[in-house]
Design a protein around this motif. Structure first.
Motif, PDB file in Angstrom:
ATOM      1  N   TYR A  12       8.249   3.686  -3.977  1.00 15.48           N
ATOM      2  CA  TYR A  12       7.293   2.584  -4.087  1.00 15.48           C
ATOM      3  C   TYR A  12       7.932   1.395  -4.806  1.00 15.48           C
ATOM      4  O   TYR A  12       8.515   1.539  -5.873  1.00 15.48           O
ATOM      5  CB  TYR A  12       6.044   3.045  -4.850  1.00 15.48           C
ATOM      6  CG  TYR A  12       5.112   1.912  -5.220  1.00 15.48           C
ATOM      7  CD1 TYR A  12       4.325   1.283  -4.258  1.00 15.48           C
ATOM      8  CD2 TYR A  12       5.032   1.443  -6.534  1.00 15.48           C
ATOM      9  CE1 TYR A  12       3.485   0.235  -4.585  1.00 15.48           C
ATOM     10  CE2 TYR A  12       4.190   0.395  -6.877  1.00 15.48           C
ATOM     11  CZ  TYR A  12       3.419  -0.200  -5.901  1.00 15.48           C
ATOM     12  OH  TYR A  12       2.589  -1.250  -6.232  1.00 15.48           O
ATOM     13  N   TYR A  51       5.700  -1.796   6.603  1.00 18.79           N
ATOM     14  CA  TYR A  51       6.112  -1.493   5.231  1.00 18.79           C
ATOM     15  C   TYR A  51       6.524  -2.748   4.480  1.00 18.79           C
ATOM     16  O   TYR A  51       7.203  -3.628   5.017  1.00 18.79           O
ATOM     17  CB  TYR A  51       7.272  -0.495   5.200  1.00 18.79           C
ATOM     18  CG  TYR A  51       7.762  -0.275   3.775  1.00 18.79           C
ATOM     19  CD1 TYR A  51       7.086   0.592   2.929  1.00 18.79           C
ATOM     20  CD2 TYR A  51       8.850  -0.993   3.268  1.00 18.79           C
ATOM     21  CE1 TYR A  51       7.482   0.765   1.613  1.00 18.79           C
ATOM     22  CE2 TYR A  51       9.256  -0.826   1.954  1.00 18.79           C
ATOM     23  CZ  TYR A  51       8.571   0.048   1.132  1.00 18.79           C
ATOM     24  OH  TYR A  51       8.962   0.210  -0.172  1.00 18.79           O
ATOM     25  N   THR A  55       3.558  -1.562  -0.345  1.00 17.72           N
ATOM     26  CA  THR A  55       2.912  -0.471   0.393  1.00 17.72           C
ATOM     27  C   THR A  55       2.698   0.715  -0.538  1.00 17.72           C
ATOM     28  O   THR A  55       3.624   1.163  -1.214  1.00 17.72           O
ATOM     29  CB  THR A  55       3.766  -0.045   1.597  1.00 17.72           C
ATOM     30  OG1 THR A  55       3.923  -1.163   2.478  1.00 17.72           O
ATOM     31  CG2 THR A  55       3.110   1.096   2.351  1.00 17.72           C
ATOM     32  N   ASN A  56       1.487   1.235  -0.550  1.00 17.52           N
ATOM     33  CA  ASN A  56       1.126   2.290  -1.492  1.00 17.52           C
ATOM     34  C   ASN A  56       1.639   3.660  -1.078  1.00 17.52           C
ATOM     35  O   ASN A  56       1.838   3.948   0.108  1.00 17.52           O
ATOM     36  CB  ASN A  56      -0.399   2.366  -1.639  1.00 17.52           C
ATOM     37  CG  ASN A  56      -0.969   1.146  -2.329  1.00 17.52           C
ATOM     38  OD1 ASN A  56      -0.398   0.632  -3.280  1.00 17.52           O
ATOM     39  ND2 ASN A  56      -2.118   0.671  -1.858  1.00 17.52           N
ATOM     40  N   SER A  59       0.669   6.044   2.253  1.00 17.00           N
ATOM     41  CA  SER A  59       0.450   5.293   3.492  1.00 17.00           C
ATOM     42  C   SER A  59       1.086   6.018   4.674  1.00 17.00           C
ATOM     43  O   SER A  59       2.135   6.661   4.551  1.00 17.00           O
ATOM     44  CB  SER A  59       1.042   3.882   3.370  1.00 17.00           C
ATOM     45  OG  SER A  59       0.410   3.165   2.338  1.00 17.00           O
ATOM     46  N   ASP A  60       0.453   5.931   5.827  1.00 12.21           N
ATOM     47  CA  ASP A  60       0.922   6.599   7.043  1.00 12.21           C
ATOM     48  C   ASP A  60       1.810   5.634   7.822  1.00 12.21           C
ATOM     49  O   ASP A  60       1.321   4.711   8.481  1.00 12.21           O
ATOM     50  CB  ASP A  60      -0.275   7.043   7.884  1.00 12.21           C
ATOM     51  CG  ASP A  60       0.140   7.864   9.097  1.00 12.21           C
ATOM     52  OD1 ASP A  60       1.282   8.373   9.096  1.00 12.21           O
ATOM     53  OD2 ASP A  60      -0.659   7.990  10.039  1.00 12.21           O
TER      54      ASP A  60
END
Length: 199
Positions: A12, A51, A55-56, A59-60
């Motif tokens: 992250y 992305y 982006t957390n 996330s998918d």
């Protein structure tokens, strides 16, 4: 040819690496010493959904290669199997400062030193809703001088950060006291009387 992309990871807040993503090929594979690396002379054009460094975790996201790019490989009929991009928690370490109190005093918040990769994107403990709670083991104002006690922070969880807490040490010092004898006057020939003192 079936190209199966390899799953990837990013921490992250970090930028995506431009290289290091892999794949495997099945069926008859490439020929004439060709590969995606040789066919895409400017680098394999991976895409990573949307992305960004904000982006957390959780996330998918898919790792892919656009069909428009694969279509440029006119000598091959390619089927692509996408892979997942996982956003990992960012490691942050909070090390509690060592602290000394005098016997009889209340312990005050010792503070901490931040290390690891640290907070990003303007995040702070305060903005993330964290109020640190310090604990001082068995210490109280009656704890004897020359004793030590662990200073710890109550554990907490953050969605985008893997927080490691390192304890500090609270040392109890002897309380300094100065006794000052009072000045006194006697008449010549008299015995000195008891002289008091002040603290």
């Amino acid at each position: 040819i079936t190209i199966t992309l390899t799953a990837g990871n990013v921490i992250y807040g970090n930028q995506l690496a431009s290289t290091g993503y892999g794949y495997t090929s099945s069926d008859n594979g490439f020929v004439n010493n060709e590969s995606l690396e040789t066919l895409f002379t400017n680098g394999i054009p991976y895409t990573f959904d949307d992305y960004s460094t904000t982006t957390n975790v959780g996330s998918d996201l898919d790792i892919s290669i656009p069909e428009s790019e694969l279509a440029k490989l006119t000598n091959y009929n390619i089927s692509l199997v996408e892979a997942k991009l996982t956003v990992d928690k960012r490691p942050v370490t909070l090390t509690v400062n060592n602290h000394t109190v005098y016997y009889g005093d209340e312990a005050a918040n010792a503070g901490y030193i931040e290390s690891g990769l640290g907070f990003v994107n303007g995040d702070t403990l305060s903005s993330l809703g964290v109020s640190l709670e310090y604990k001082y083991g068995e210490y109280d104002v009656e704890s004897n001088a020359s004793t030590t006690h662990d200073i710890t922070i109550t554990p907490f969880e953050l969605s985008n950060y893997a927080v490691t807490l390192v304890k500090g040490t609270l040392s109890v010092a002897k309380r300094p006291i100065t006794l000052t004898a009072n000045n006194n006057t006697v008449v010549y020939g008299d015995a000195a009387t008891h002289n008091d003192y002040s603290i």
